[in-house]
Scaffold this active site. Structure first.
Site, PDB file in Angstrom:
ATOM      1  N   SER A 146      -1.619  -3.023  10.249  1.00 57.64           N
ATOM      2  CA  SER A 146      -2.129  -3.063   8.881  1.00 57.64           C
ATOM      3  C   SER A 146      -1.477  -4.206   8.131  1.00 57.64           C
ATOM      4  O   SER A 146      -0.323  -4.568   8.410  1.00 57.64           O
ATOM      5  CB  SER A 146      -1.826  -1.745   8.163  1.00 57.64           C
ATOM      6  OG  SER A 146      -2.184  -1.820   6.794  1.00 57.64           O
ATOM      7  N   TYR A 156       4.674   4.612   6.017  1.00 54.81           N
ATOM      8  CA  TYR A 156       3.477   4.063   6.666  1.00 54.81           C
ATOM      9  C   TYR A 156       3.646   2.565   6.894  1.00 54.81           C
ATOM     10  O   TYR A 156       3.427   2.058   8.001  1.00 54.81           O
ATOM     11  CB  TYR A 156       2.242   4.340   5.814  1.00 54.81           C
ATOM     12  CG  TYR A 156       0.980   3.735   6.384  1.00 54.81           C
ATOM     13  CD1 TYR A 156       0.303   4.366   7.423  1.00 54.81           C
ATOM     14  CD2 TYR A 156       0.480   2.529   5.900  1.00 54.81           C
ATOM     15  CE1 TYR A 156      -0.846   3.805   7.966  1.00 54.81           C
ATOM     16  CE2 TYR A 156      -0.666   1.964   6.430  1.00 54.81           C
ATOM     17  CZ  TYR A 156      -1.331   2.605   7.461  1.00 54.81           C
ATOM     18  OH  TYR A 156      -2.456   2.043   7.997  1.00 54.81           O
TER      19      TYR A 156
END
Length: 259
Positions: A146, A156
């Site tokens: 990401s 995350y």
């Protein structure tokens, strides 16, 4: 890459990977927690494209389940007990999730599960796949990261930062072997991902900031086929990555979370 194994293969980007690979006549091994949904997807792909689809229900936060998937990835073919199993030529490490809670107020069990799925499972499954791929002198690893890896976006972002460095390191180690490693770094993409985390898309960025899942997956697969190490779909997110990498970290922290 005649057979592809996709984690998180029943929804979101994983489902899009499955559909595009099936349309290109690749057989599939789909991994996800929801067995009923996996079977529905498998039937859809078999009917639409005539490919073989194995269903492998697994929760990648559980060591025993990770081990079961790793055993499937380690199959070379032709050995006793492997007669009906084809070796996996492409591993797509896609499984992951985000939460809307902050680290300080959220549940540490959720944070731990995220690390188990997005870091530990990625390492273990990649190790199992690379072993048999090197033995056969061909194969590809495609890890879904990401743009968040370059931000200060909680556990995350930290997990995706690990995956980014891990994939680049693996690509260096595998150079010249016939096996490749590619990191997909998508920006905000229309999938079920944020809805499952309870984060409305409209609360994150305007509509122009969102990418189509089909485009993201097409770009990633094309880059993986060419052995590209870092795949970042769209000019806007290539620019975003360049800015994040060159900006001082205090400025990145000031921007806040990216989810």
């Amino acid at each position: 890459m005649s057979t592809a194994l996709i984690t998180g293969g029943s929804a979101g980007l994983g489902l899009e990977f499955a559909r595009q690979l099936a349309a290109d006549r690749h057989d599939l091994v789909l991994v996800a927690r929801n067995e009923e949904r996996l079977k529905q997807v498998a039937e859809e792909l078999r009917a639409a494209h005539g490919v073989a689809v194995e269903v492998l229900p697994a929760d990648l936060s559980l060591p025993d389940d990770v081990e079961r998937v790793a055993r499937r990835l380690a199959v070379v073919g032709g050995r006793p007990g492997e007669e009906d199993l084809r070796p996996v030529g492409l591993l797509v490490n896609n499984a992951g999730f985000a939460t809307s809670a902050s680290f300080a107020t959220g549940r540490v069990t959720t944070e731990r599960r995220g690390i188990d799925v997005m870091v530990k499972a990625v390492v273990e499954l990649t190790h199992a796949a690379v072993g048999q791929m090197l033995e056969r002198d061909r194969g590809a690893i495609l890890n879904v990261g990401s743009v968040a890896a370059l931000t200060a976006g909680g556990t995350y972002a930290a997990a995706k930062a690990y995956v980014r460095t891990f994939t680049e390191s693996l690509a260096v180690e595998l150079k010249g072997t016939g096996v490749t490693a590619t990191l997909l770094s998508p920006g905000f993409t229309h999938t079920e991902f944020h809805a499952r985390a309870g984060i409305p898309e409209s609360a994150i960025v305007p509509g122009w900031g969102w990418l189509d899942a089909g485009y993201v997956v097409r770009t990633a697969l094309a880059d993986a086929r060419r052995g590209v190490v870092l795949s970042t779909p769209s000019v806007r997110y290539k620019v975003a990555v360049a800015v994040l990498r060159s900006a001082p970290r205090w400025a990145v922290r000031a921007v806040g979370k990216y989810r």
